[in-house]
Design a protein around this motif. Structure first.
Motif, PDB file in Angstrom:
ATOM      1  N   GLN A  64       1.245  -1.096  -0.296  1.00  0.00           N
ATOM      2  CA  GLN A  64      -0.362   0.264  -0.356  1.00  0.00           C
ATOM      3  C   GLN A  64       0.941   1.506  -0.015  1.00  0.00           C
ATOM      4  N   LEU A  65       0.665   2.110  -0.963  1.00  0.00           N
ATOM      5  CA  LEU A  65       1.606   2.911  -1.527  1.00  0.00           C
ATOM      6  C   LEU A  65       1.033   4.973  -0.673  1.00  0.00           C
ATOM      7  N   ASN A  66       1.345   5.185   0.168  1.00  0.00           N
ATOM      8  CA  ASN A  66       0.734   6.259   0.479  1.00  0.00           C
ATOM      9  C   ASN A  66       0.346   7.237  -0.849  1.00  0.00           C
ATOM     10  N   GLU A  67      -0.463   8.371  -0.833  1.00  0.00           N
ATOM     11  CA  GLU A  67       0.220   9.397  -2.204  1.00  0.00           C
ATOM     12  C   GLU A  67       0.929  10.189  -3.297  1.00  0.00           C
ATOM     13  N   ILE A  68       1.718  10.403  -2.337  1.00  0.00           N
ATOM     14  CA  ILE A  68       2.902  10.936  -2.266  1.00  0.00           C
ATOM     15  C   ILE A  68       3.465   9.841  -3.018  1.00  0.00           C
ATOM     16  N   LEU A  69       4.115   8.695  -2.164  1.00  0.00           N
ATOM     17  CA  LEU A  69       4.358   7.549  -2.823  1.00  0.00           C
ATOM     18  C   LEU A  69       3.832   7.155  -4.775  1.00  0.00           C
ATOM     19  N   ALA A  70       2.229   6.929  -4.444  1.00  0.00           N
ATOM     20  CA  ALA A  70       1.783   6.441  -5.731  1.00  0.00           C
ATOM     21  C   ALA A  70       2.282   7.227  -7.425  1.00  0.00           C
ATOM     22  N   ILE A  71       2.308   8.911  -6.782  1.00  0.00           N
ATOM     23  CA  ILE A  71       2.254   9.871  -7.357  1.00  0.00           C
ATOM     24  C   ILE A  71       4.088   9.386  -8.532  1.00  0.00           C
ATOM     25  N   ILE A  72       4.306   9.806  -7.082  1.00  0.00           N
ATOM     26  CA  ILE A  72       5.883   9.229  -7.526  1.00  0.00           C
ATOM     27  C   ILE A  72       6.105   8.100  -8.713  1.00  0.00           C
ATOM     28  N   ASP A  73       5.625   6.556  -8.241  1.00  0.00           N
ATOM     29  CA  ASP A  73       5.223   6.022  -8.321  1.00  0.00           C
ATOM     30  C   ASP A  73       4.939   5.417 -10.001  1.00  0.00           C
ATOM     31  N   CYS A  74       3.912   6.567 -10.440  1.00  0.00           N
ATOM     32  CA  CYS A  74       2.498   6.297 -11.565  1.00  0.00           C
ATOM     33  C   CYS A  74       3.480   7.392 -13.009  1.00  0.00           C
TER      34      CYS A  74
END
Length: 330
Positions: A185-195
């Motif tokens: 489970q990624l937080n919002e910041i990590l989700a954006i960076i990963d995307c």
């Protein structure tokens, strides 16, 4: 609670491969056979690609080295990721530990990263091959390609180790957990960076490169006709077939990748259960793409068909087999 139930519960606590169902239905057998076929196709198909490019000297070109790196990633997906992934899908109530989850996610994320960027590099390679073939042939040597491939694999390992570390999801898990709890489970910041890094950047690169390739081919149609009159038509036809095969490879990859990452990104923000389930189910497409790639090679690459015949008929063990002309056109 009888002795059998006590024994099952104790084995669930002490083993990572426990909590198995004792009875099998027809649906279970069909599911196991399907999984076995997919895994076997992935492993054997990509192994044939690896052997072909490594053995036959004629195939050792910069473009084929990128295909070799992609096939190696797909092969490792079949050997490591698929068995673990399908085990978690079939038996979601199994008991695992943190190490199991960490190995699974690190391997799956690294190989997905490598596959995506290999396909992006193939698109860039095709662009420079068509845009400036003379400069490409001088600068894009085998050593340069090998260095680029090594950088991609190393970057994948470093990046995904950082993702797992900063997400904190894996490290917080208990020793005995179910497959449902073994989730990244990624937080919002990590989700954006990963995307951005895993999805948007390589996909935009792939799409832009192929749009430019299409534009160049269209605008230089008259020059191509002139070249066809002055050069060997078989060579031109071979190049067209190679470009078409790579285009199909990239198109199928994008069809498998885009829906998965869109759902995964939405799941990180919406948090809806149905969206998360859809993202989990669609992630199967990314792994199945590793099984589809060898089929594309078999359908669109004549050299791969010839190599498979040589390998399966044991002619590969003959002296001088590495110098055979597998690119010959009939």
């Amino acid at each position: 609670m009888n002795l059998t139930e006590v024994h099952q519960e104790e084995s669930c606590v002490h083993s990572n491969f426990s909590c198995l169902r004792t009875s099998l239905t027809a649906a279970d057998v069909l599911l196991y056979v399907s999984v076995a076929v997919v895994v076997t196709l992935t492993v054997c198909g990509n192994l044939l690609v690896i052997i072909s490019i490594c053995h036959f000297k004629q195939l050792q070109t910069p473009t084929n080295l990128l295909l070799l790196s992609l096939a190696m990633a797909d092969f490792l997906v079949g050997v490591t990721v698929m068995p673990l992934y399908f085990t978690m899908v079939i038996y979601p109530q199994r008991c695992f530990d943190t190490l199991y989850c960490t190995i699974f996610y690190l391997t799956a994320l690294c190989l997905t990263f490598v596959s995506i960027y290999n396909v992006a590099l193939i698109a860039v390679d095709r662009f420079f091959t068509i845009c400036n073939p003379f400069q490409y042939s001088m600068k894009m040597t085998l050593n340069v390609t090998l260095r680029i491939i090594c950088i991609v694999w190393l970057s994948s390992l470093i990046y995904n180790m950082m993702v797992l570390y900063f997400s904190g999801t894996i490290s917080d898990l208990k020793e005995n957990i179910t497959c449902v709890e073994c989730a990244l489970q990624l937080n919002e910041i990590l989700a954006i960076i990963d995307c951005l890094i895993i999805f948007i950047l390589p996909c935009l690169t792939i799409i832009i490169m192929y749009l430019k390739i299409f534009s160049i081919v269209k605008t230089q149609a008259n020059k191509i006709r002139c070249v066809q009159k002055c050069t060997n038509n078989a060579t031109v036809t071979s190049e067209r077939k190679a470009g078409k095969a790579l285009g199909v490879l990239v198109a199928v990859f994008l069809l498998c990748l885009i829906p998965t990452y869109i759902c995964a990104f939405l799941a990180a923000y919406i948090g809806n259960t149905s969206v998360r389930i859809a993202a989990s189910n669609l992630s199967t497409l990314v792994f199945l793409n590793s099984a589809i790639n060898p089929i594309i090679y078999a359908l669109f690459y004549p050299w791969f068909q010839r190599c498979v015949k040589i390998i399966l008929t044991y002619r590969i063990f003959r002296e001088g087999s590495s110098d055979l002309n597998v690119l010959a056109t009939k």
